[in-house]
Design a protein around this motif. Structure first.
Motif, PDB file in Angstrom:
ATOM      1  N   LEU A 177       0.845  -1.183   0.000  1.00  0.00           N
ATOM      2  CA  LEU A 177       0.000   0.000   0.000  1.00  0.00           C
ATOM      3  C   LEU A 177       0.883   1.237   0.000  1.00  0.00           C
ATOM      4  O   LEU A 177       1.981   1.236   0.565  1.00  0.00           O
ATOM      5  CB  LEU A 177      -0.917  -0.005   1.223  1.00  0.00           C
ATOM      6  CG  LEU A 177      -1.847  -1.219   1.363  1.00  0.00           C
ATOM      7  CD1 LEU A 177      -2.658  -1.111   2.651  1.00  0.00           C
ATOM      8  CD2 LEU A 177      -2.764  -1.339   0.157  1.00  0.00           C
ATOM      9  N   HIS A 178       0.390   2.299  -0.628  1.00  0.00           N
ATOM     10  CA  HIS A 178       1.160   3.536  -0.727  1.00  0.00           C
ATOM     11  C   HIS A 178       0.338   4.699  -0.176  1.00  0.00           C
ATOM     12  O   HIS A 178      -0.882   4.753  -0.354  1.00  0.00           O
ATOM     13  CB  HIS A 178       1.551   3.828  -2.181  1.00  0.00           C
ATOM     14  CG  HIS A 178       2.472   2.810  -2.772  1.00  0.00           C
ATOM     15  ND1 HIS A 178       2.028   1.576  -3.214  1.00  0.00           N
ATOM     16  CD2 HIS A 178       3.823   2.831  -2.986  1.00  0.00           C
ATOM     17  CE1 HIS A 178       3.060   0.887  -3.688  1.00  0.00           C
ATOM     18  NE2 HIS A 178       4.156   1.630  -3.561  1.00  0.00           N
ATOM     19  N   LYS A 179       1.036   5.589   0.478  1.00  0.00           N
ATOM     20  CA  LYS A 179       0.379   6.780   1.020  1.00  0.00           C
ATOM     21  C   LYS A 179       1.337   7.959   0.912  1.00  0.00           C
ATOM     22  O   LYS A 179       2.515   7.853   1.248  1.00  0.00           O
ATOM     23  CB  LYS A 179      -0.022   6.562   2.480  1.00  0.00           C
ATOM     24  CG  LYS A 179      -0.708   7.764   3.123  1.00  0.00           C
ATOM     25  CD  LYS A 179      -1.148   7.466   4.546  1.00  0.00           C
ATOM     26  CE  LYS A 179      -2.305   6.483   4.548  1.00  0.00           C
ATOM     27  NZ  LYS A 179      -2.884   6.318   5.915  1.00  0.00           N
ATOM     28  N   ARG A 180       0.793   9.094   0.444  1.00  0.00           N
ATOM     29  CA  ARG A 180       1.566  10.335   0.343  1.00  0.00           C
ATOM     30  C   ARG A 180       1.002  11.338   1.342  1.00  0.00           C
ATOM     31  O   ARG A 180      -0.202  11.588   1.369  1.00  0.00           O
ATOM     32  CB  ARG A 180       1.495  10.913  -1.073  1.00  0.00           C
ATOM     33  CG  ARG A 180       2.131  10.022  -2.121  1.00  0.00           C
ATOM     34  CD  ARG A 180       1.888  10.578  -3.519  1.00  0.00           C
ATOM     35  NE  ARG A 180       2.550  11.855  -3.698  1.00  0.00           N
ATOM     36  CZ  ARG A 180       3.803  11.990  -4.125  1.00  0.00           C
ATOM     37  NH1 ARG A 180       4.534  10.918  -4.411  1.00  0.00           N
ATOM     38  NH2 ARG A 180       4.349  13.182  -4.279  1.00  0.00           N
ATOM     39  N   LEU A 181       1.890  11.891   2.139  1.00  0.00           N
ATOM     40  CA  LEU A 181       1.485  12.853   3.161  1.00  0.00           C
ATOM     41  C   LEU A 181       2.345  14.100   3.060  1.00  0.00           C
ATOM     42  O   LEU A 181       3.557  14.019   2.820  1.00  0.00           O
ATOM     43  CB  LEU A 181       1.632  12.252   4.565  1.00  0.00           C
ATOM     44  CG  LEU A 181       0.714  11.081   4.929  1.00  0.00           C
ATOM     45  CD1 LEU A 181       1.110  10.519   6.287  1.00  0.00           C
ATOM     46  CD2 LEU A 181      -0.737  11.517   4.944  1.00  0.00           C
ATOM     47  N   LEU A 228       0.256  10.612  10.479  1.00  0.00           N
ATOM     48  CA  LEU A 228       0.280   9.269   9.895  1.00  0.00           C
ATOM     49  C   LEU A 228      -0.391   8.318  10.876  1.00  0.00           C
ATOM     50  O   LEU A 228      -0.020   8.260  12.054  1.00  0.00           O
ATOM     51  CB  LEU A 228       1.718   8.823   9.628  1.00  0.00           C
ATOM     52  CG  LEU A 228       1.897   7.345   9.251  1.00  0.00           C
ATOM     53  CD1 LEU A 228       1.173   7.017   7.948  1.00  0.00           C
ATOM     54  CD2 LEU A 228       3.379   6.989   9.161  1.00  0.00           C
ATOM     55  N   LEU A 236       3.051  -0.997   4.217  1.00  0.00           N
ATOM     56  CA  LEU A 236       2.640   0.342   3.795  1.00  0.00           C
ATOM     57  C   LEU A 236       3.876   1.180   3.499  1.00  0.00           C
ATOM     58  O   LEU A 236       4.754   1.326   4.350  1.00  0.00           O
ATOM     59  CB  LEU A 236       1.808   1.016   4.892  1.00  0.00           C
ATOM     60  CG  LEU A 236       1.425   2.482   4.646  1.00  0.00           C
ATOM     61  CD1 LEU A 236       0.497   2.598   3.443  1.00  0.00           C
ATOM     62  CD2 LEU A 236       0.787   3.091   5.884  1.00  0.00           C
ATOM     63  N   VAL A 246       5.266   4.865   2.726  1.00  0.00           N
ATOM     64  CA  VAL A 246       4.875   6.252   2.978  1.00  0.00           C
ATOM     65  C   VAL A 246       5.877   7.187   2.319  1.00  0.00           C
ATOM     66  O   VAL A 246       7.096   7.021   2.485  1.00  0.00           O
ATOM     67  CB  VAL A 246       4.792   6.539   4.490  1.00  0.00           C
ATOM     68  CG1 VAL A 246       4.504   8.018   4.739  1.00  0.00           C
ATOM     69  CG2 VAL A 246       3.719   5.668   5.135  1.00  0.00           C
TER      70      VAL A 246
END
Length: 312
Positions: free
Chosen positions: A22-26, A32, A104, A106
């Motif tokens: 899974l990928h997440k951009r913050l 987070l 994940l 990030v």
């Protein structure tokens, strides 16, 4: 025999289970949050800048070495209040048998902020999770490019426009008494020269009127004042007044005769002005005078026999 094949198939399916990434951009400084299922026993982190290192952030039964854990049972999560560039990487959850059950990745990006200030107020620039000693702030305006803070220390004291106006705190940098020269872009960097945040500041509220009080405000929230509206008749037409006399006529004033005083023309000299003596004051009539016969006025009019014929 069939039960053996079923058990073997179950083991192979578990061992061959592929955990999707899974990928997440913050944005830098955002929170987070990672959900921890009941089967999770630990949370590991591999930094993007150090792919060969792994850090244990949380283990069941012990406190988290980084971040915090909230909730219990099926409502349990691990979170960081403000992510920084050092939090970029892969977060892996493992079960009791040390099997990977979640992964994940990030990525942290530069935070972009647009803010407005009123002349004379303070501009606050958040450090977005980095330490004060790691912060470097520079400003780019219409005609200037300067460094205001370097490694947490104010270096703007030598600049006349910023003397005693820049303050550093544990979570933010403040610029006091902002004015038109402060309009522009503020760039916040960390110790590795990575751009943490870009803040664009503009003035609002009074604008040019703050420097020229006679100039009306052009802010859309405060439209310019409108001239007073004339609600009467057109200027070239007379106004209607029920008590006023018609145009071209002068009012005539009447005064009552003065009691029983006799007016004799023969006693007047031709040289006497007609208005030499003001008319005597007339007392207000009473109810008795209105019904009395003695209230009649007597006039003696000369026939002109004894009047002089030469007025010169």
């Amino acid at each position: 025999m069939w039960s053996l094949w079923i058990l073997l198939g179950t083991v192979l399916s578990v061992d061959g289970y592929v955990v999707p990434d899974l990928h997440k951009r913050l944005s830098h400084g955002h929170q987070l949050k990672i959900y921890l299922p009941k089967s999770a026993e630990k949370l590991e982190f591999t930094p993007a800048a150090e792919p060969l290192k792994t850090y244990l952030y949380w283990d069941r039964g012990s406190r988290a070495t980084r971040g915090k854990v909230s909730g219990t049972g099926t409502d349990r999560s691990w979170y960081l209040d403000k992510v920084t560039y050092k939090d970029q990487g892969t977060y892996v959850q493992r079960d009791y048998w040390n099997k990977e059950i979640s992964s994940l990745k990030v990525a942290v990006t530069t935070r972009r902020v647009y803010t407005k200030c009123v002349v004379g107020e303070e501009l606050h620039i958040s450090l977005e999770g980095i330490n004060q000693a790691d912060a470097t702030l520079s400003f780019s305006g219409a005609n200037v490019n300067v460094t205001l803070v370097h490694d947490g220390a104010v270096v703007a004291q030598d600049l006349p426009d910023y003397w005693n106006r820049v303050k550093t705190l544990s979570t933010k940098i403040s610029i006091q008494n902002v004015n038109t020269s402060d309009v522009g872009y503020y760039m916040l960097k960390d110790t590795r020269d990575r751009v943490v945040a870009i803040v664009r500041m503009e003035l609002t509220g009074c604008g040019f009127a703050c420097f020229n009080p006679g100039y009306p405000s052009q802010d859309p929230l405060y439209p310019p004042a409108q001239p007073p509206q004339w609600t009467g008749p057109p200027p070239n037409q007379p106004q209607y007044n029920p008590g006023a006399p018609p145009m071209g006529y002068a009012p005539v004033m009447y005064s009552a005769p003065s009691g029983k005083e006799e007016i004799k023309m023969e006693n007047m000299s031709p040289a006497d002005p007609l208005l030499a003596h003001p008319p005597p004051q007339v007392p207000p009539p009473t109810s008795e005078a209105l019904h009395s016969a003695d209230g009649a006025f007597q006039f003696n009019i000369d026939t002109g026999k004894n009047a002089p014929t030469n007025f010169l």
